[in-house]
Design a protein around this motif. Structure first.
Motif, PDB file in Angstrom:
ATOM      1  N   THR A 158       0.052   4.592  -0.261  1.00 37.06           N
ATOM      2  CA  THR A 158      -0.335   5.896   0.288  1.00 37.06           C
ATOM      3  C   THR A 158       0.041   5.975   1.770  1.00 37.06           C
ATOM      4  OG1 THR A 158      -2.563   5.007   0.442  1.00 37.06           O
ATOM      5  CG2 THR A 158      -2.160   6.567  -1.316  1.00 37.06           C
ATOM      6  N   HIS A 188      -3.923  -1.880   5.394  1.00 35.78           N
ATOM      7  CA  HIS A 188      -3.476  -2.911   4.457  1.00 35.78           C
ATOM      8  C   HIS A 188      -2.098  -3.492   4.788  1.00 35.78           C
ATOM      9  CE1 HIS A 188      -6.760  -1.321   1.827  1.00 35.78           C
ATOM     10  NE2 HIS A 188      -6.927  -2.620   1.702  1.00 35.78           N
ATOM     11  N   SER A 205       0.851  -1.196   0.000  1.00 39.41           N
ATOM     12  CA  SER A 205       0.000   0.000   0.000  1.00 39.41           C
ATOM     13  C   SER A 205       0.877   1.233   0.000  1.00 39.41           C
ATOM     14  CB  SER A 205      -0.898  -0.001   1.229  1.00 39.41           C
ATOM     15  OG  SER A 205      -1.768  -1.088   1.130  1.00 39.41           O
ATOM     16  N   ARG A 237     -11.535   6.273  -3.524  1.00 40.45           N
ATOM     17  CA  ARG A 237     -12.134   6.518  -2.213  1.00 40.45           C
ATOM     18  C   ARG A 237     -13.509   7.175  -2.304  1.00 40.45           C
ATOM     19  NH1 ARG A 237      -6.899   7.975   1.669  1.00 40.45           N
ATOM     20  NH2 ARG A 237      -5.726   6.103   1.133  1.00 40.45           N
ATOM     21  N   GLN A 288      -6.129   6.716  -5.672  1.00 37.44           N
ATOM     22  CA  GLN A 288      -6.825   6.574  -4.391  1.00 37.44           C
ATOM     23  C   GLN A 288      -7.893   7.648  -4.215  1.00 37.44           C
ATOM     24  OE1 GLN A 288      -6.768   4.333  -1.743  1.00 37.44           O
ATOM     25  NE2 GLN A 288      -5.707   3.024  -3.200  1.00 37.44           N
ATOM     26  N   ASP A 331      -2.521   4.782   4.614  1.00 39.03           N
ATOM     27  CA  ASP A 331      -3.178   3.480   4.512  1.00 39.03           C
ATOM     28  C   ASP A 331      -2.452   2.425   5.344  1.00 39.03           C
ATOM     29  OD1 ASP A 331      -4.686   1.362   3.785  1.00 39.03           O
ATOM     30  OD2 ASP A 331      -4.060   1.298   1.694  1.00 39.03           O
TER      31      ASP A 331
END
Lengths: 292, 135
Positions: free
Chosen positions: A49, A55, A47, B102, B98, A52
């Motif tokens: 980002t 995960h 993951s 999201r 993302q 995050d």
């Protein structure tokens, strides 16, 4: 030597040829392998980002399972599992706050993770711990005259903190091929992405990638291409069907896991290589070279 | 195509979000283009990687969220390891993906995949595809 081992999803089905040939080879090399109990999917991709954290639980849980076996080293075979688990491990090792949050989210685990398990790929173990010199001494059937282009792809070598070899010019699989008595073939597409999971919704892109990568390997004289990732294997092997449709002049070439090459040279049972799982049958080539 | 660049766009929450999620300083980029030169899938992209960074600096949110490129990038990290300024371009692209995902805008819908698309595809491909392309 005793190793804890994480197989991951695909090694138990479509990539059984990878698992069985690696386990047989390790046995021949005198290495004891113990599959960790209650392992779970690593998540397949790291993951990326910053926020995050949830995960990262899946890969970190596997490191807790490793500790439960009183082990502090975890071996993977699949390059994607290796990348995901190792990156998650590096992420929490560098950031205590994230590690605390992740441990809190796993409050039912009896062991708290502290970043003290080392994640290793089999190729790394072969190079540093077993050593290619020892592999060479155990070879029964040298891969004489077999020209192998090693395809490294992405997850084994990138990013920098993950790779155990040169970023732009990895040679670890070529060193293995040499130790096994084969002829390593260098080619310029060895670290170019195969398209990975785009194989699900965009097989047309994979056909482009496979065409470029495999045509280059062939032009450099390779008889077969070696891989370390089940997704690369699928894209380079099974997707040759789509590649041939799109590029009629394309000529098939067999794909082998590096572990199958090892199993061949160390004289493992043919059953461990499971050639029935290949779209392009490598047996005619191996028969021609007198290896099976 | 007419493009309007404004102070509001450059200072928009979108730019801040991209920087936050990617952990990257967008203004570090000096547009050398090395990321796009080495990208193995750039021929399939509508906005090449170096321009993605430029668009992100300028807050061109709609152009980026609707681009094909964000679904073409497979996070192979070639751009990251070659960037002379040490920018993780793949992380910037991931952050835009993302931001779209999201809002529950899945790029791949599992039930719409045909049998031939699912046939024989190993679990490693399906799981990574869903991890990258669904919310």
């Amino acid at each position: 030597m005793k190793l804890s081992y994480f197989p991951g999803c695909t090694l138990k089905n479509q990539a059984k040829n990878f698992e069985d040939s690696a386990l047989c080879s390790l046995k021949k090399l005198g290495v004891e392998v113990k599959e960790i109990d209650r392992w779970n999917c690593c998540g397949t991709v790291f993951s990326m980002t910053t926020d995050d954290l949830i995960h990262h639980l899946a890969p970190i849980r596997n490191l807790i399972r490793t500790k439960e076996q009183n082990s502090n080293k975890l071996m993977t075979l699949c390059a994607m599992c290796y990348n995901t688990i190792k990156r998650a491990n590096e992420r929490v090792k560098a950031d205590q706050e994230s590690l605390d949050i992740i441990n809190d989210l796993m409050y039912r685990e009896e062991i708290k993770y502290t970043g003290d398990v080392e994640v290793l790929h089999l190729l790394e173990i072969l190079k540093n711990d077993i050593t290619f010199e020892n592999v060479k001494q155990k070879v029964v059937k040298p891969l004489k005259g077999l020209k192998i282009a090693s395809y490294y792809g992405c997850y084994l070598v990138r990013p920098k903190e993950i790779g155990f070899d040169d970023l732009e010019n990895p040679i670890v699989m070529d060193e293995l091929v040499s130790a096994l008595g084969g002829n390593p073939i260098d080619f310029p597409f060895k670290t170019e992405c195969c398209g990975a999971y785009e194989t699900v919704d965009r097989p047309d892109i994979i056909a482009n990638r496979t065409y470029q990568i495999l045509s280059s390997a062939k032009n450099y004289g390779a008889d077969a291409v070696a891989v370390s990732c089940p997704l690369c294997f699928f894209n380079l092997d099974a997707r040759q069907k789509e590649t041939q449709k799109k590029f009629p002049e394309f000529k098939n070439i067999p794909i082998l896991y590096f572990s199958q090459l090892m199993a061949l040279a160390l004289d493992c049972d043919e059953e461990s290589m499971k050639f029935n799982l290949h779209y392009i049958d490598p047996k005619p080539l191996l028969k021609e070279k007198g290896l099976i | 195509m007419r493009t309007i660049i404004s102070r509001q766009k450059i200072r928009s929450p979108f730019v801040a979000k991209v920087e936050e999620l990617s952990g990257q300083n967008l203004l570090a980029c000096y547009q050398c283009g090395k990321c796009s030169a080495g990208c193995p899938n750039v021929d399939q992209m509508d906005i090449p990687p170096n321009q993605i960074i430029r668009f992100a600096q300028l807050g061109m949110e709609e152009e980026l969220k609707n681009s094909k490129s964000i679904w073409i990038c497979a996070s192979c990290m070639t751009c990251n390891v070659r960037c002379p300024k040490g920018i993780n371009i793949a992380e910037v692209i991931e952050s835009i993906r993302q931001i779209v995902l999201r809002k529950r805008n899945d790029h791949v819908e599992v039930k719409k995949l045909s049998d031939s698309e699912k046939q024989n595809v190993p679990p490693i491909a399906l799981i990574s595809c869903f991890r990258k392309f669904t919310s």
